[in-house]
Design a protein around this motif. Structure first.
Motif, PDB file in Angstrom:
ATOM      1  N   ALA A  44      28.863  10.120 -78.579  1.00 35.11           N
ATOM      2  CA  ALA A  44      28.339  10.826 -77.406  1.00 35.11           C
ATOM      3  C   ALA A  44      29.184  12.055 -77.120  1.00 35.11           C
ATOM      4  N   VAL A  45      28.546  13.018 -76.471  1.00 36.63           N
ATOM      5  CA  VAL A  45      29.249  14.170 -75.915  1.00 36.63           C
ATOM      6  C   VAL A  45      28.937  14.166 -74.425  1.00 36.63           C
ATOM      7  N   ASN A  46      29.994  14.035 -73.615  1.00 38.53           N
ATOM      8  CA  ASN A  46      29.843  13.979 -72.165  1.00 38.53           C
ATOM      9  C   ASN A  46      30.353  15.264 -71.542  1.00 38.53           C
ATOM     10  N   ILE A  47      29.666  15.703 -70.487  1.00 35.57           N
ATOM     11  CA  ILE A  47      30.010  16.936 -69.782  1.00 35.57           C
ATOM     12  C   ILE A  47      30.290  16.604 -68.329  1.00 35.57           C
ATOM     13  N   SER A  48      31.348  17.207 -67.793  1.00 40.56           N
ATOM     14  CA  SER A  48      31.661  17.078 -66.368  1.00 40.56           C
ATOM     15  C   SER A  48      32.126  18.433 -65.845  1.00 40.56           C
TER      16      SER A  48
ATOM     17  N   ASP B 180      34.178  12.087 -64.202  1.00 38.07           N
ATOM     18  CA  ASP B 180      32.941  11.943 -63.435  1.00 38.07           C
ATOM     19  C   ASP B 180      31.843  12.696 -64.182  1.00 38.07           C
ATOM     20  N   ILE B 181      31.155  12.013 -65.071  1.00 28.59           N
ATOM     21  CA  ILE B 181      30.227  12.629 -66.027  1.00 28.59           C
ATOM     22  C   ILE B 181      28.949  13.106 -65.348  1.00 28.59           C
ATOM     23  N   LEU B 182      28.618  14.378 -65.618  1.00 26.32           N
ATOM     24  CA  LEU B 182      27.353  14.959 -65.152  1.00 26.32           C
ATOM     25  C   LEU B 182      26.215  14.669 -66.130  1.00 26.32           C
ATOM     26  N   GLN B 183      26.522  14.833 -67.414  1.00 22.90           N
ATOM     27  CA  GLN B 183      25.516  14.664 -68.456  1.00 22.90           C
ATOM     28  C   GLN B 183      26.144  13.961 -69.650  1.00 22.90           C
TER      29      GLN B 183
ATOM     30  N   TYR C 143      33.749  23.549 -67.231  1.00 24.27           N
ATOM     31  CA  TYR C 143      33.337  22.210 -67.649  1.00 24.27           C
ATOM     32  C   TYR C 143      34.421  21.552 -68.496  1.00 24.27           C
ATOM     33  N   ASP C 144      34.372  20.231 -68.521  1.00 24.67           N
ATOM     34  CA  ASP C 144      35.136  19.450 -69.476  1.00 24.67           C
ATOM     35  C   ASP C 144      34.133  18.807 -70.423  1.00 24.67           C
ATOM     36  N   VAL C 145      34.433  18.883 -71.701  1.00 23.28           N
ATOM     37  CA  VAL C 145      33.596  18.289 -72.741  1.00 23.28           C
ATOM     38  C   VAL C 145      34.391  17.137 -73.342  1.00 23.28           C
TER      39      VAL C 145
ATOM     40  N   LYS D 276      22.371  28.106 -77.156  1.00 25.35           N
ATOM     41  CA  LYS D 276      22.069  26.703 -77.441  1.00 25.35           C
ATOM     42  C   LYS D 276      22.785  25.776 -76.458  1.00 25.35           C
ATOM     43  N   LEU D 277      24.053  26.098 -76.143  1.00 22.98           N
ATOM     44  CA  LEU D 277      24.800  25.290 -75.180  1.00 22.98           C
ATOM     45  C   LEU D 277      24.176  25.379 -73.790  1.00 22.98           C
ATOM     46  N   ARG D 278      23.779  26.588 -73.395  1.00 24.82           N
ATOM     47  CA  ARG D 278      23.156  26.773 -72.079  1.00 24.82           C
ATOM     48  C   ARG D 278      21.856  25.970 -71.991  1.00 24.82           C
ATOM     49  N   ALA D 279      21.082  25.944 -73.064  1.00 25.23           N
ATOM     50  CA  ALA D 279      19.830  25.197 -73.052  1.00 25.23           C
ATOM     51  C   ALA D 279      20.080  23.714 -72.788  1.00 25.23           C
ATOM     52  N   LEU D 280      21.172  23.184 -73.319  1.00 25.21           N
ATOM     53  CA  LEU D 280      21.481  21.772 -73.105  1.00 25.21           C
ATOM     54  C   LEU D 280      22.101  21.518 -71.721  1.00 25.21           C
ATOM     55  N   ILE D 281      23.093  22.320 -71.370  1.00 26.30           N
ATOM     56  CA  ILE D 281      23.865  22.046 -70.152  1.00 26.30           C
ATOM     57  C   ILE D 281      23.132  22.470 -68.882  1.00 26.30           C
ATOM     58  N   ILE D 282      22.637  23.686 -68.839  1.00 26.28           N
ATOM     59  CA  ILE D 282      21.994  24.218 -67.635  1.00 26.28           C
ATOM     60  C   ILE D 282      20.682  23.483 -67.356  1.00 26.28           C
ATOM     61  N   SER D 283      19.941  23.165 -68.388  1.00 24.78           N
ATOM     62  CA  SER D 283      18.650  22.491 -68.164  1.00 24.78           C
ATOM     63  C   SER D 283      18.834  21.078 -67.598  1.00 24.78           C
ATOM     64  N   GLY D 284      20.011  20.475 -67.837  1.00 26.53           N
ATOM     65  CA  GLY D 284      20.229  19.118 -67.374  1.00 26.53           C
ATOM     66  C   GLY D 284      20.910  19.016 -66.020  1.00 26.53           C
ATOM     67  N   GLU D 285      21.331  20.139 -65.451  1.00 26.13           N
ATOM     68  CA  GLU D 285      22.017  20.103 -64.153  1.00 26.13           C
ATOM     69  C   GLU D 285      21.030  19.966 -63.016  1.00 26.13           C
TER      70      GLU D 285
END
Length: 135
Positions: free
Chosen positions: A30-34, A45-48, A80-82, A126-135
């Motif tokens: 997994a890759v987790n973003i906070s 505290d994972i956002l995605q 962010y933290d990845v 590509k990163l923005r498509a994953l991170i921003i779309s999920g916020e």
């Protein structure tokens, strides 16, 4: 003599591309973003959480192709933290991320380090498509 010159030229060209970030040669679970709490700290505290193969491939490619920047770089607090989590309970890779705007580069830094690595603008998209779309 020409062979030696050719090898030296190729080696020189490769060193111009600079160092890239590395991850373990293990399967990523997994890759987790906070949201980041700042330098030298990993916010758990994972956002995605991304567990699908395509998203993991996108993050892995972004991280492992980011180019090390030479010299001291003055940066603001990370956004962010990845957290790259591996299978088999291996240690998590902690990375700070400054997500660039469209058509800009993004920046990574290993947590606890001071060297920065830049992505391409295409990778930022590509990163923005994953991170921003999920916020």
């Amino acid at each position: 003599m020409l062979v030696i010159l050719g090898i030296a030229f190729l080696a020189g060209c490769q060193s111009l591309h600079g160092e890239t970030m590395v991850l373990l040669e293990e399967k990523i679970a997994a890759v987790n973003i906070s949201k980041s709490n700042g330098f030298d700290d990993m916010n758990v505290d994972i956002l995605q959480s991304f567990t699908d193969d395509e998203s993991i491939r996108t993050f892995k490619n972004a991280i492992t192709t980011a180019q090390k920047q030479m010299g001291k770089v003055d940066v603001s607090e990370p956004e962010y933290d990845v957290m790259v989590e591996y299978e088999n309970e291996l240690p998590t890779h902690g990375i700070h991320l400054w997500l660039g705007k469209e058509s800009e580069k993004s920046m990574f830094m290993y947590i606890g380090d001071d060297e920065v690595y830049l992505t391409s603008p295409k990778t930022t998209g590509k990163l923005r498509a994953l991170i921003i779309s999920g916020e």
